[in-house]
Design a protein around this motif. Sequence first.
Motif: not given
Length: 631
Positions: A208-219, A258-268
């Motif tokens: 988790g500490r290697s992820l950038d959650f600012s680029k994801m959408k919080e759920q 409760q703890i949040s989950c996060w959403m992101t997307y694959t790219t081309e």
Amino acid sequence: MLYNDIPFDVIVCGGGHAGCEAALASARMGASTLLLSGNIDTVAAMSCNPAIGGQAKGQMVREIDALGGEMAINTDVTAIQFRLLNESKGLAVQSPRAQSDKKAYQYRMKHTLELQPNLHLFQATVTGLTHSGGKVTGVRTNLDLEFGGTTVVVTTGTFLRGLMHIGQNKNEGGRMGDFTAKTLSTSFEEVGIELQRLKTGTPPRLLGRSLDFSKMKEQQGDAKPTCFAFHETRQDHDLFHVEQTGESRLGWEPGTNQISCWMTYTTEETAQLVRDNLTKSAMYSGEISGTGPRYCPSIEDKFVRFADKPRHLLFIEPEGRTTNEFYVNGLSTSLPFDVQMKMVRTVPGLEHAELLRPAYAVEYDFAPPTQLFPSLESKKLENLFFAGQINGTSGYEEAASQGLIAGVNAVHKARGEQPLVLARHEGYIGVLIDDLVTKGTREPYRMFTSRAEHRLLFNHGSAEQRLIHHAKVHGLVGPERLARMAAKSESITHWINTFETTRPGGGQGTFADWIRRASQGDGAWPELPETFQQLPTESRDQVLYRVSYRGYLEREERQVAKLAQTEKIRIPSGLNYAEIKGLRRESALKLTETQPVNLGQASRISGVNPSDISILMVFIETLRRQTPRAT
């Protein structure tokens, strides 16, 4: 060496979600029960996503709870996020889902097993069956110990000749870091049980500490959680301790912290990397022979089968409160590790991700479930029951549902009693088992709402009302809870009748008429009686659901009554279908293979058409008339 002079009533082989429910159901019915697991430290392990519920699956967990199972309460008190799916679409299609703390779920379930009277938990790998005269008599283990049992429930999951794939790399095992069961498959084949191969997969786990959650959408989770267990009919001590011992169990108040989950997307870039390396994937290189889950595809499948889609949604989900490990839901793969690393880092927010565990695919043996009776007992070897992924299913909820039914029926078999068989109109568990034993499966079976023709009857809050009869007849819940369930059902019926017959002061139509118009957006809600408002939320919701959907529900119930006539026509066991004149050869073969117990089940077999059913009905009626009645 024989471990026990007196056979256990029930031996459960495997400590996954099916095995846990089977063992607990058996022991709670008063049967002497043995649960064997190759590693009791991984009992109830959540090998894939640590989440419970979802469309149709959430309803199944509520049915498990109504029948005295443990999955619902175990989820409620170890969940780190609750979400009610389809909340804006109305009660008919809403489904609860929860993200669990992976280790807390496992530890609490193991503790529950250890504290359960009549249940003995033992670590040993089952290597084969013992049997005599066409009946199973126990099991052999890797410790040169044999265990005698009147009945045996097999819940081996993905461990039967399990083989894991990461690109061209192969390792034996049912999941990463665990063993494989080799010789048990041979034991099944020796008694005539057919085995085939399936596969499933899992995504990488990230730090988790290697992820950038600012680029994801919080759920975030729901502020007011929708639980799986029916807490209004349970006692407080069901949550965290066992009344007889006072011993505390792990868990917390449902919905807290409760703890949040996060959403992101694959790219081309992700898509191109996958396409360029398809030949290195174990699945696409021909290394894997088993069929994979259609409705939970690998990332390779997504970019091949849905090539027109520019991106695919990924969910970044925490694995617990006391770990920094995250699960990448939607990125299942069997690509080589170096490709996995590059692929993960093409996703927004994961550019610097560190992998804690690689993704992998696992292929394993399963026994086509048409070899089972609706009780989940084997047609090949008496007193032997199968439940879970060995029957070709996919998912914790499907496994637990089967385990519960198999455990109950193993006890009934040991006692010479009639089995518990849920009809298709009674719940998703009934649909699941009927689909498996009647139609079989060629790919990992996953429950969907669309598989149930009477799904309007199966809203998640109605499970206790639908199944209270079975809970009572089969002794699956204690008398105190049963009394609460009955009182709740009576209260719901009372308020439905009240609303259908009472008019609001000075208004046109009954309360029910107003509720139906309001639920369709054609008017305002009437002011409901204060005594009704004081009911528990679940009871209120059930009353409003039954009133709002009255016309649709009555139509479903009429259809159920009509179809019930074919379910009542029993088919004599051992019937020689090849000798029935006029019956098509294909139908005779299908009927012989499946051995349906009644005409309703026969009508649902793939390849058997209405004209075959008519011929079979006439034949059965002729047999009935020719058979002399007992005097």
